[in-house]
Design a protein around this motif. Structure first.
Motif, mmCIF file in Angstrom:
data_model
loop_
_atom_site.group_PDB
_atom_site.id
_atom_site.type_symbol
_atom_site.label_atom_id
_atom_site.label_comp_id
_atom_site.label_asym_id
_atom_site.label_seq_id
_atom_site.Cartn_x
_atom_site.Cartn_y
_atom_site.Cartn_z
ATOM 1 N N ARG A 2 68.665 45.474 -33.578
ATOM 2 C CA ARG A 2 67.738 44.921 -32.596
ATOM 3 C C ARG A 2 67.441 43.472 -32.911
ATOM 4 N N VAL A 58 59.581 37.198 -38.083
ATOM 5 C CA VAL A 58 58.849 38.288 -37.457
ATOM 6 C C VAL A 58 58.976 39.471 -38.382
ATOM 7 N N VAL A 59 57.944 40.332 -38.368
ATOM 8 C CA VAL A 59 57.847 41.357 -39.404
ATOM 9 C C VAL A 59 59.107 42.192 -39.555
ATOM 10 N N ASP A 60 59.583 42.754 -38.437
ATOM 11 C CA ASP A 60 60.643 43.744 -38.656
ATOM 12 C C ASP A 60 61.879 43.528 -37.808
ATOM 13 N N GLU A 61 62.061 42.343 -37.279
ATOM 14 C CA GLU A 61 63.332 42.126 -36.602
ATOM 15 C C GLU A 61 63.671 40.648 -36.618
ATOM 16 N N LYS A 86 53.418 28.534 -35.403
ATOM 17 C CA LYS A 86 54.324 29.439 -36.081
ATOM 18 C C LYS A 86 55.416 28.586 -36.699
ATOM 19 N N LYS A 136 63.324 34.369 -27.824
ATOM 20 C CA LYS A 136 62.112 33.800 -27.257
ATOM 21 C C LYS A 136 62.412 32.452 -26.655
ATOM 22 N N HIS A 180 63.210 41.537 -25.821
ATOM 23 C CA HIS A 180 63.555 42.423 -26.937
ATOM 24 C C HIS A 180 64.848 43.141 -26.608
ATOM 25 N N LYS A 227 52.063 47.715 -39.349
ATOM 26 C CA LYS A 227 53.047 46.732 -39.800
ATOM 27 C C LYS A 227 52.404 45.373 -39.972
ATOM 28 N N LEU A 228 51.539 45.011 -39.048
ATOM 29 C CA LEU A 228 50.869 43.721 -39.154
ATOM 30 C C LEU A 228 49.926 43.681 -40.346
ATOM 31 N N GLU A 284 53.334 38.807 -34.897
ATOM 32 C CA GLU A 284 53.624 39.652 -33.751
ATOM 33 C C GLU A 284 54.637 40.696 -34.161
ATOM 34 N N VAL A 285 54.626 41.788 -33.433
ATOM 35 C CA VAL A 285 55.520 42.867 -33.796
ATOM 36 C C VAL A 285 55.810 43.693 -32.551
#
Lengths: 181, 369, 176, 343
Positions: free
Chosen positions: A103, A44-47, A16, A107, A94, B88-89, B301-302
């Motif tokens: 949010r 990361v997609v949404d946060e 990653k 990690k 999280h 979403k992924l 990841e989500v």
């Protein structure tokens, strides 16, 4: 954390690529609050997600919680993921702020050969069972946890089922053949 | 005065795993002094089925089968975060009609789940009839589900990019019949318990928890809102078509058993409001969007959390390519809510502890997973 | 729906004590028949639900399906129950308590495995922590398929169990 | 016929009657509660499930009788008898009609309460002997509850005895010619019903046997017919308490047109139905609330009732004053409960 470990770089699941976060404002705020601590942002997609060294975990969590502009008062989830190819576990925390409605994820990598990480129960009491579960199912030790007894599995269970190396015992096929006859 | 030679020892009582009011196979070991509880130790894991491990061996589409069976009272609400995470992924668009259908069935599912709570709570308090009343209405909802999804309890209905089947032809008639029935049912339920003198005495001030403690323990959902914290992911982290719908997020202030009970009754009303709006606003169109034939999300990841009847049901989905999810971590609301049980039970009576456990409304399937 | 048609071992034990062996066959056959009638009309299950199926089992007791019509009412203590309905997944940690409960029940007793999990492990068959079917723990008389079975299916299972109880009595009569 | 033969026949009839009544009551309860809960209750065994109770009884008879290893053998076996016998002894003095009575005693009322309180010993014994913590807890609860409620129960009846001037049940019924004591002693009737519900361990006072808390309480380890005896005595007790209430407050067999025994049964069953109705409606109290209720409300209320009744007797007031005063006391008390409960 011993000298030897702090000499290591950040343990992480590789592949990653660290990159600019999709949430620049959050990134800036977090960087400001966590000044003096080595932090890598991750896409990361949404946060917004950050990767930190495990020795900084408690300090980071405490700052994230206590800071007025972040105030992450709710620990949503503690997930530990096993990456056998890299010989590392990754613990993911999280976080959510009830008042500010934002949010993020924190990690940290935990190497196989020294699977110990600080417990965050002193920051969020709700981490208790999450950590017990992770300790039981993945075999990660949480230092400073008040009560790290097994939670879910029977007392005589051996192994850590959520590790990728754990193979589920084969079914008793003979039994099903008997049934069919 | 001569010193008494009598010694007293604390008595241990083992409640569960088979006990009529542990709501499944929860077990607690109580240390009691007379009728009062000195200490309580919860034991879970009597329904640990290894859902997270099993999910790693299933294809992406098949995982909903297992998630249905975690919180078996609100199966549809569990599928939602998982399919949302996958969408979403995969970056898949969901048609609006599908979103509305999802919200419709989720809210009906919420009512069904709260009805189950209502019945079980009544039974914990010692009344037998609330269960019957609650199930009368629950059956009606299940009949509707059967017409829509094909299943009464387990649905496996949500798909990536929409829902499995479109609504049946007569869904409007069914729903317009169902809504007044439920509305009356809720009134009946309230009249049976909410104002009952004995019930009030049993529940008010019992099992109190402060808002700060509740947040510290990670309580979510009705249990947190009963302490006066207005956290509802449907509103705070809007997803699906909830922003287009009008509903209130009720809160209470005391954080005791009665507040938790009353809050859920109020939530049923709000859910009914949402259902009514879905009925009015339901758009035409496809119920399943454009979805790749093979679901193989890119690496990534989500974490998606949605508002389950019991609180935040979260799915942390890690993909490393391939046909199988790399890790599916379930953030189960009951699991977190149960941690606060000890805090609530301080110094209460044995009879209270049954009620408090009932008021948290746990489902062992998702506590143990 | 599968019914195991061999005689419950428990029944043989229950009838095998006291006066039973000293009475003429005709009388024992007749009393057997009467007892079987009573037993099948008053099957009291243990209040005991394991997982998802328990919800449908509760549904079967409730107003719409009303198992009370058949004389089926639950009792919370194993000492007072006749039937154990295993409604849900039996996991390894729960196996020991289930066995204990079963042994606490007085003879004659029967067991119904409700749902796929109790029959053979169901969707959790391949898991590391589940028992692959309740019949690995206790003897089962009737298997009710479904995941979860509808209340009507459980009802049918109970009717089948009643048939089985009557059949056992007639078999004994035939043997005399 | 010598007197002792006649007595034996009377006793046999009485016991037979109570046993059949119990079977009917169990069936009736399941039907009544079923219908309140919008279902049918037993349907398949006999006409509308009428043979359900006999079937249950036969099944329990041929069930294995388990004595747990942890149990105190003798006490465990003796306890059901200790619960069962006193209840049947009380039947002796309850007059169904003037002639339909085993033996009318001059101290009938006193006798009934004296004998029926013995059954507490049986219940405590059962709980102790079972060697089970739930049973122990249940039996201790039962002991506390039944001893506490014995007192308001007796005081509530005392008012009636004062008005009637007798403890003889027949005389009490005769004294109700024209006006039932439910009118003169509504407070007494109320306390009697509430306290007897507690004596019977029935909802909302089913704390000792609470299914959702102590899993059946003292009886948790009993199986087969031993348990059946407990169950039977519970319902026999329900019948006797209701019959007693019918005799003492509702003028027993008195009533127009219909024969006396029918009036008696109608009144008794009316009270029994009310008890069933409570069971289908109310949740359960907590043990401390139960104690508070007995000692802080019922007992003072009983004293007030005695006081008013005494004043009525001493000053020879007209009857309506007693009625009005009693109703006023009852209203004040219920208001008090409401206010304190909501505070």
């Amino acid at each position: 954390m011993t000298e030897e470990h702090s000499a290591h770089s950040v343990h992480t699941a590789p592949k990653k690529e660290p990159g600019p976060s999709l949430f620049p404002e959050m990134e800036r705020l977090v960087a400001e609050v966590l000044s003096g601590i080595e932090v890598t942002s991750e896409q990361v997609v949404d946060e917004h997600a950050i990767i930190i060294d495990r020795k900084d975990l408690l300090a980071v969590c405490r700052r994230l919680k206590d800071n007025q502009r972040l105030s992450f008062d709710l620990l949503r989830c503690v997930s530990v993921v096993d990456y056998p190819n890299e010989s590392v576990f990754q613990a993911v925390y999280h976080l959510y702020s009830i008042g500010l409605k934002h949010r993020m994820a924190v990690k940290t990598g935990i190497p196989y050969d020294d699977a110990i990480v600080d417990s965050v129960t002193s920051v969020w009491a709700g981490a208790d069972w999450h950590e017990r579960e992770a300790a039981e199912l993945l075999g990660v030790e949480f230092r400073g946890h008040p009560n790290l007894r097994p939670l879910l599995l029977p007392d005589d269970f051996e192994g850590h089922p959520l590790r990728k190396s754990f193979k589920v015992p084969e079914l008793d096929q003979a039994r099903f053949r008997r049934g069919r006859e | 005065m001569a010193e008494s030679r009598l010694e007293t020892v604390d008595m241990f009582i083992n409640m569960g795993p088979q006990h009529p009011s542990t709501h499944g196979v929860f077990r607690m070991v109580l240390t009691i002094d007379g009728e009062q509880i000195v200490d309580m130790k919860p034991h879970i894991g009597y329904l640990h089925r290894g859902v997270e491990k099993l999910a790693e061996g299933l294809r992406y589409r098949e995982v909903t089968v297992l998630l249905d069976r975690t919180d078996y009272l609100a199966a549809l609400n569990n599928e939602l975060p998982y399919v949302m995470a996958l969408e979403k992924l995969l970056d898949v668009k969901v048609p609006e009609r599908a979103e509305y259908i999802r919200v419709l069935v989720c809210e009906l599912n919420r009512i069904a789940s709260h009805l189950m709570f209502y019945g079980a709570f009544g039974a914990d308090a010692g009344a037998t009839t609330p269960f019957m009343y609650a199930f009368r209405d629950r059956e009606e909802i299940q009949h509707f589900f059967e017409a829509v999804t094909g299943g009464r309890l387990m649905h496996n209905y949500f798909r990536v990019g929409g829902v499995r089947y479109d609504l049946p032809e007569d869904w409007r008639e069914r729903l317009t019949k169902l809504i007044p029935h439920l509305r009356k049912g809720i009134v009946d339920c309230e009249r049976l318990l909410s104002d009952n003198e004995i019930f009030l005495n049993r529940t008010i001030g019992v099992g109190q928890i402060s808002a700060a403690d509740a947040i510290d323990y990670g309580l979510t959902g009705p249990n947190l809102r009963a302490c006066g914290v207005r956290l509802d992911l449907r509103r705070d982290q809007p997803y699906s078509v909830y922003p287009k719908l009008e509903f209130d997020v009720p809160t209470r202030s005391r954080g005791d058993c009665y507040d938790r009970y009353l809050l859920r009754v109020e939530e049923m009303r709000q859910s009914l409001r949402i259902v009514e709006q879905c009925l009015e606003q339901m758009p035409d169109g496809p119920s399943l969007g454009e979805v790749p034939r093979v679901i193989r999300p890119k690496e990534g990841e989500v974490y998606v959390g949605t508002e389950n009847p019991r609180g935040e049901y979260g799915i942390y989905l890690v993909s490393r390519g391939g046909d199988y999810p790399y890790r599916v971590k379930v953030r189960a609301p009951s699991f977190c809510n149960l941690m606060a049980l000890n805090e609530m039970m301080r110094g209460c009576y044995i009879a209270d502890c049954v009620l408090i456990l009932g008021s948290i409304d746990i489902v062992l399937g998702e506590v143990d997973r | 729906m599968e019914v195991v048609w061999r005689e419950s071992p428990s029944l043989a034990l229950a009838n095998g004590h006291g006066l039973y062996h000293h009475l003429p066959g005709v009388i024992t056959a007749k009393t057997d028949y009467l007892f079987a009638m009573a037993r099948k009309s008053s099957l009291w299950p243990l209040t005991f639900g394991l997982a998802c199926c328990a919800i449908e089992m509760i549904g079967a007791y409730m107003a719409e399906h009303d198992l009370d019509r058949f004389g089926v009412v639950t009792w919370p203590s194993p000492r007072q129950s006749d039937v154990m309905i295993i409604a849900g997944t039996a996991v390894k940690k729960m196996a020991e308590p289930i066995k204990l409960l079963w042994e606490q029940m007085p003879l004659p007793k029967w067991a119904i495995a409700m749902g796929a999990c109790a029959t053979d492990g169901g969707p959790f068959q391949r898991s590391y922590s589940t028992v692959q079917g309740a019949d690995q723990i206790i003897p089962i008389d009737v298997y009710v398929p479904g995941c979860p079975p509808r209340p009507q299916a459980l009802l049918y299972g109970i009717i089948k169990l009643q048939e089985k109880i009557m059949a056992e009595a007639s078999n004994r009569k035939a043997a005399v | 016929m010598p007197e002792w033969v006649e007595s034996i026949i009377r006793v046999a009839i009485a016991i037979g009657f109570v046993l059949t009544t119990v079977l009917v009551l169990i069936w009736l309860e399941r039907k009544v509660i079923g219908h309140i809960q919008q279902r049918l209750g037993p349907m398949r065994t006999g006409f509308h499930g009428f043979l359900q109770s006999p079937a249950d009884a036969v099944k329990l008879l041929v069930k294995e009788d388990i004595i747990p290893a942890a149990a105190d053998r003798w006490a465990f076996q003796l306890a059901p008898a200790l619960v069962f016998v006193p209840i049947f002894l009380t039947v002796v003095s309850i007059p169904f009609t003037r002639t339909l009575v085993v033996r009318n005693l001059d101290l009938g009322l006193f006798y009934v309460f004296a004998i029926s309180s013995i059954s507490i010993v049986g219940i405590v014994m059962a709980g102790w002997a079972s060697g089970n913590k739930y049973a122990l807890l249940g039996s201790v609860r039962a002991g506390a509850q039944m001893v506490s409620y014995e007192i308001p129960l007796v005081f509530s009846i005392l008012g009636v005895a004062m008005v009637a001037g007798s403890l003889n049940l027949e005389t009490i019924v005769d004294a109700q010619r024209g006006l039932w004591y439910i009118v003169l002693q509504p407070v007494g009737m109320f306390i009697f019903l509430v306290a007897s519900l507690a004596e019977l361990n029935r909802t909302p006072f089913d704390i000792p046997v609470a299914e959702s808390e102590v899993v059946g309480g003292p009886y948790v380890e009993y199986s087969g017919i031993r348990w059946g005896v407990f169950f039977l005595s519970e319902y026999a007790n329900t019948f006797i308490i209701s019959a007693l209430a019918a005799v003492v407050f509702l003028a027993g067999w008195r009533g127009p047109l219909l024969p006396g025994w029918l009036w008696f049964l109608i009144k008794t069953y009316a009270i029994i139905l009310i008890i069933f109705w409570f069971r289908a409606t109310l949740p359960r109290l907590r043990i401390d609330q139960l104690m508070t209720f007995a000692w802080k409300l019922l007992l003072p209320l009983a004293f007030v009732n005695l006081l008013i009744t005494g004043l009525y007797l001493v000053y020879d007031w007209p009857r309506w004053i007693l009625f009005v005063a009693s109703v006023a006391v009852l209203a004040v008390a219920s208001r008090l409960v409401y206010v304190v409960g909501r505070a």
